[in-house]
Design a protein around this motif. Structure first.
Motif, mmCIF file in Angstrom:
data_model
loop_
_atom_site.group_PDB
_atom_site.id
_atom_site.type_symbol
_atom_site.label_atom_id
_atom_site.label_comp_id
_atom_site.label_asym_id
_atom_site.label_seq_id
_atom_site.Cartn_x
_atom_site.Cartn_y
_atom_site.Cartn_z
ATOM 1 N N ASN A 371 -31.161 8.634 -34.677
ATOM 2 C CA ASN A 371 -30.989 7.413 -35.475
ATOM 3 C C ASN A 371 -32.318 6.859 -35.992
ATOM 4 O O ASN A 371 -32.563 5.649 -35.975
ATOM 5 N N ALA A 373 -33.586 8.228 -39.080
ATOM 6 C CA ALA A 373 -33.708 8.764 -40.435
ATOM 7 C C ALA A 373 -34.193 7.720 -41.431
ATOM 8 O O ALA A 373 -34.755 8.067 -42.474
ATOM 9 N N ASP A 374 -34.003 6.441 -41.123
ATOM 10 C CA ASP A 374 -34.503 5.399 -42.015
ATOM 11 C C ASP A 374 -36.021 5.277 -41.908
ATOM 12 O O ASP A 374 -36.698 4.950 -42.894
ATOM 13 N N LEU A 375 -36.576 5.551 -40.720
ATOM 14 C CA LEU A 375 -38.027 5.496 -40.532
ATOM 15 C C LEU A 375 -38.705 6.786 -40.979
ATOM 16 O O LEU A 375 -39.824 6.757 -41.522
ATOM 17 N N TYR A 376 -38.059 7.895 -40.728
ATOM 18 C CA TYR A 376 -38.618 9.201 -41.067
ATOM 19 C C TYR A 376 -37.643 9.932 -41.992
ATOM 20 O O TYR A 376 -36.898 10.810 -41.585
ATOM 21 N N SER A 377 -37.672 9.534 -43.258
ATOM 22 C CA SER A 377 -36.860 10.177 -44.284
ATOM 23 C C SER A 377 -37.520 11.487 -44.701
ATOM 24 O O SER A 377 -38.654 11.799 -44.316
ATOM 25 N N THR A 380 -40.737 10.602 -46.390
ATOM 26 C CA THR A 380 -41.793 10.184 -45.466
ATOM 27 C C THR A 380 -42.391 11.381 -44.748
ATOM 28 O O THR A 380 -43.618 11.491 -44.597
#
Length: 389
Positions: A371, A373-377, A380
């Motif tokens: 969970n 994926a918003d920080l490490y797209s 990114t």
């Protein structure tokens, strides 16, 4: 410091010659053991024969799961599960490095699974609730798997390398005899040092708690010991005290103690490296070495203070401008990598910029499970990889 609960379920038996107690200790967990080993080193050094003889002297029936490769694969785990069921195995003993220990844990958990497949643990479809007893005898200082409830396995058909964990797969006993690590070559000695250092740096940098003075000092002390001992072991492979320092420090680095209280965190450098070694024939520690300086440079752009703190406490780097201190810290880390013969950039392990997108997309499998994926797209991760060329 955040609130936490800490428990470690593994009994450690540490010291020169403690291998000789393997049979006696194992006898308390059953009389039918699966002995998990790697491709050749345990046999080449004679350690396999010694362990097998010690087990058989205690009237333990031994069945083999050998040929476990570096970056262990799912198919071999399934072979082990089949062997457990066929031979009515009561416990699993891992003799080797992190790949062997992780395979043993996965076999132990998958063997008691009533429905589904062992890979479901890694994709998040099911949780590990029980496992056969696992004992370990590590032969390299690196992964820390001998003192935690985590494991990493690669689905070689789909090229996904994923992590899973549970209190159930903590080794019941781990026998740490530093003498067994004296035959590790300079390359894997160095890679093991990098892996252990990275286990400390990930929560050090990524924890959500704003103040972690105790955890920071523990991590920094272990990092200094690991760096010093790595060089000493490379210069003199049979330096017992340095090998002992490496082995115990690596175990402590991922036993949960150093990250207790740091708050929410995860291991992004490991996440990205797992995709690299799932897609390319790269040793895990070598992949981490190629990523860490670039990731630290990227991270320091918004977190100069913590990187500068590391530099001051490890290398006595003191600058009025924390961005200068952070930059010099990364350079000092590169220097240590160079001194130990490790890669410093992705190009050193044959990874070109044309592979970055594929690596980033592959990493999204673990990012989704964690969970984050918003920080490490994908974008990114591609940016981070560009810092690592």
């Amino acid at each position: 410091m955040e609130s936490f609960e800490y428990e470690n379920r593994t009994k450690i038996v540490f010291g020169r010659g403690e291998l000789e107690n393997t049979g006696r200790i194992a006898r308390g967990y059953g009389t039918r053991f699966l002995l998990v080993t790697g491709r050749k080193s345990a046999r080449a050094t004679g350690t396999y024969d010694r362990v097998r003889n010690l087990l058989e002297a205690e009237e333990i029936n031994v069945f083999d799961l050998d040929n476990v490769q570096s970056n262990p694969v799912l198919s071999r785990v399934r072979d082990g599960i089949e062997a457990v069921k066929k031979h009515r195995i009561e416990a699993v003993l891992a003799l080797g490095g992190g790949s062997v220990m992780d395979t043993a844990k996965a076999v132990a958990a998958g063997s008691v699974l009533e429905k589904g497949d062992v890979w479901d643990f890694f994709t998040g479809k099911s949780e590990i609730e029980n496992a056969l007893p696992v004992l370990t005898v590590p032969t390299i200082a690196a992964s820390g798997s001998e003192m935690n409830g985590f494991m990493v396995i690669t689905d070689e058909k789909n090229h996904h390398k994923l992590a899973a964990g549970s209190p159930s797969v903590y080794p019941r006993v781990s026998i740490l005899d530093p003498v067994l690590t004296c035959t590790v070559g300079p390359d894997y000695t160095a890679y093991g040092g990098v892996d252990a250092v990275c286990h400390l740096l990930e929560p050090y940098f990524n924890g959500s708690a704003p103040s972690t003075p105790v955890q920071d000092r523990i991590a920094e002390g272990l990092i200094i010991n690991i760096m010093d001992a790595t060089g000493a072991c490379i210069r003199n492979p049979h330096d017992y005290e340095s090998r002992a320092t490496m082995l115990w420090s690596a175990a402590l680095a991922l036993c949960g103690l150093t990250k207790a209280g740091v708050g929410d965190h995860f291991f992004p450098v490991h996440m990205i490296e797992h995709s690299i070694s799932a897609l390319f024939p790269v040793a895990h520690g070598a992949g981490l070495a190629a990523l860490l300086p670039g990731w630290m440079t990227w991270w320091a752009e918004g977190n100069n203070d913590k990187v500068a703190q590391l530099g001051e406490r490890i290398w006595q780097i003191r600058e009025n401008d924390t961005s200068d201190a952070a930059r010099k810290t990364v350079q000092a880390f590169r220097t240590w990598l160079a001194e130990t013969g490790c890669p410093q950039r992705l190009s050193d392990i044959g990874i070109t910029p044309g592979e970055h997108r594929n690596i980033a997309e592959n990493a999204m499998k673990q990012a989704g499970i964690w969970n984050v994926a918003d920080l490490y797209s994908v974008e990114t991760i591609e940016t981070i990889l560009a810092y690592c060329v």
